[in-house]
Design a protein around this motif. Sequence first.
Motif, PDB file in Angstrom:
ATOM      1  N   SER A  84       0.851  -1.194   0.000  1.00  0.00           N
ATOM      2  CA  SER A  84       0.000   0.000   0.000  1.00  0.00           C
ATOM      3  C   SER A  84       0.890   1.249   0.000  1.00  0.00           C
ATOM      4  CB  SER A  84      -0.927  -0.012   1.210  1.00  0.00           C
ATOM      5  OG  SER A  84      -1.529  -1.281   1.337  1.00  0.00           O
ATOM      6  N   GLY A 104       6.178 -10.103  12.545  1.00  0.00           N
ATOM      7  CA  GLY A 104       5.342  -9.946  11.353  1.00  0.00           C
ATOM      8  C   GLY A 104       5.161 -11.282  10.652  1.00  0.00           C
ATOM      9  N   ALA A 105       4.454 -11.252   9.519  1.00  0.00           N
ATOM     10  CA  ALA A 105       4.163 -12.490   8.784  1.00  0.00           C
ATOM     11  C   ALA A 105       5.109 -12.633   7.598  1.00  0.00           C
ATOM     12  CB  ALA A 105       2.717 -12.457   8.295  1.00  0.00           C
ATOM     13  N   TYR A 132      -1.727 -13.041   1.258  1.00  0.00           N
ATOM     14  CA  TYR A 132      -3.160 -13.316   1.429  1.00  0.00           C
ATOM     15  C   TYR A 132      -3.422 -14.790   1.741  1.00  0.00           C
ATOM     16  CZ  TYR A 132      -3.720  -8.527  -0.118  1.00  0.00           C
ATOM     17  OH  TYR A 132      -3.641  -7.157  -0.211  1.00  0.00           O
ATOM     18  N   GLY A 158       0.046  -7.517  12.729  1.00  0.00           N
ATOM     19  CA  GLY A 158      -0.776  -8.650  12.299  1.00  0.00           C
ATOM     20  C   GLY A 158      -2.209  -8.235  12.074  1.00  0.00           C
ATOM     21  N   GLN A 162      -5.388 -11.023  15.612  1.00  0.00           N
ATOM     22  CA  GLN A 162      -4.104 -11.456  16.190  1.00  0.00           C
ATOM     23  C   GLN A 162      -3.634 -10.447  17.243  1.00  0.00           C
ATOM     24  OE1 GLN A 162      -1.868 -11.872  12.517  1.00  0.00           O
ATOM     25  NE2 GLN A 162      -2.254 -14.071  12.409  1.00  0.00           N
ATOM     26  N   ARG A 238       1.045  -8.490  -4.492  1.00  0.00           N
ATOM     27  CA  ARG A 238       0.683  -7.116  -4.859  1.00  0.00           C
ATOM     28  C   ARG A 238       1.818  -6.467  -5.648  1.00  0.00           C
ATOM     29  NH1 ARG A 238      -3.320  -4.601  -1.228  1.00  0.00           N
ATOM     30  NH2 ARG A 238      -2.801  -2.704  -2.347  1.00  0.00           N
TER      31      ARG A 238
END
Length: 414
Positions: A84, A104-105, A132, A158, A162, A238
């Motif tokens: 983004s 983070g993921a 995603y 998250g 979460q 993205r």
Amino acid sequence: MIHILDKHSCCGCEACVQTCPKHCISFEEDEEGFRYPEVDGTSCIDCGLCEKVCPVLHQAESINPLHVYAAKNKCEEELMASSSGGLFILIAKKIISEGGVVFGAKFNEKWEVEHAYAETEEGLKAFMGSKYVQSRIGNCYKETKTFLQSGRKVLFTGTSCQIAGLKNFLGKDFENLLTVDFICHGVPSPKVWRKYLEEMKDKARRAKNSVSFHSILSSRKAMPSDGEGWSIEGISFRDKRLGWKKFSFVLTLAESSEEGKQNTVSFSRMHREDSYMRLFLSDLILRPSCYQCPAKGGKSQSDLTIADFWGIEKIYPDFYDERGVGLLMVNTKKGVAMVMKECCKMAEMTLEESTLMNTPYYYSTKEPAKRPSFWLLFHSEMKLDKISRKLLTSSLLIRLKRRVGRLMKKKKGK
Ligand SMILES: Cc1cc2nc3c(=O)[nH]c(=O)nc-3n(C[C@H](O)[C@H](O)[C@H](O)COP(=O)(O)OP(=O)(O)OC[C@H]3O[C@@H](n4cnc5c(N)ncnc54)[C@H](O)[C@@H]3O)c2cc1C
Ligand code: SF4
Ligand code: SF4
Ligand code: SF4
């Protein structure tokens, strides 16, 4: 003790598993690929802690943001590498520069998504970009607590549930904890994701010379091969090279040739044309809890909320940027200290303006009537491409009706 009767009432945050003093809760995947807690009743001492930390059973009050901004990272490279407005990386770098830890993921070696922590700027790169797929929290709440108790600054990022799970797990405020969630319309099934990756590798094997594939030079390091000839080298949900709103899904695969060289193919499709993205965006493959989200509208009590500023071109056309515009909600005083005007172009907006085109901030996604049909077809071993065509392509008659309707409207307008 926790007992899941209705799958809508478990968001899979794993707070219960990490809390149980007897370690008698396991987390098992169901037929849709979502994980749920299962208690071994023989070891349970009925202490009730698992229920106490559950963010579905214990939901916090909503808080309203103190400030809302349209924002974009001034660094072109970081903005392009983010989904983004490139806000996550700015906040995370600040925490690292202060000696902190960032959760983070990221993708693991099997390209599944899981939570982890980083202590260096280099380590943050793996967290950049939206994935995603539902991420696994693992032991991250426990690790967060250990870092906090040792006095280290921690940034935990998250989904809103979460963050809500983490807060319940910790049970008290820590001055050295900063939390960031994002506006979340739901997380798709890890099982569908695994199937998608297998189908893509199969496609690559069968059609590597067809027109839908083109070789590109890739700078990324190859991941270990899965032993089937093709291994995944990179994934971007993205990719913004065609623009922020026209984002593409890009999957890069590598094949080891007889000479040991790697033949790299990159598979890139506009999000509306990719079967996985179509199934995700049509809400068919989301976790059941996402249709009754327990953490919307400020209920996660995160310090900051980040998102896409959809609709900025209508509200503030001069701020629009093809490389991405972020939305930043500053929810707490701690969050105010993280507003970095020197690294970010910012414009203050109202909450109403910023959520006009981003209703998932307030409302859960509606459960599609076709969801059971999706799972029936999925379990019948039908390919995802075929399922998405079958369930998501409107019939010729409907398309014709729509086209006639549009023409009539145009004629009336003249
Ligand atoms: C499943 C999902 C649904 C989303 N739905 C919306 C929506 O409806 N509207 C909207 O405006 N924005 C939504 N977003 C958020 C958006 O895609 C961007 O992630 C967000 O705007 C931050 O962008 P950025 O450029 O600042 O940072 P980026 O670098 O793009 O984002 C990185 C951050 O996202 C986190 N992250 C990535 N994947 C996951 C995951 N699977 N689970 C948990 N955390 C993850 C990373 O830990 C890191 O904190 C969603 C994101 C995800 C993962
Ligand atoms: S009641 Fe206590 S012991 Fe039993 S499963 Fe829950 S946390 Fe574990
Ligand atoms: S929502 Fe979280 S805490 Fe509650 S049952 Fe599910 S995994 Fe456990
Ligand atoms: S929609 Fe709600 S329940 Fe689903 S992942 Fe996002 S925050 Fe969690």
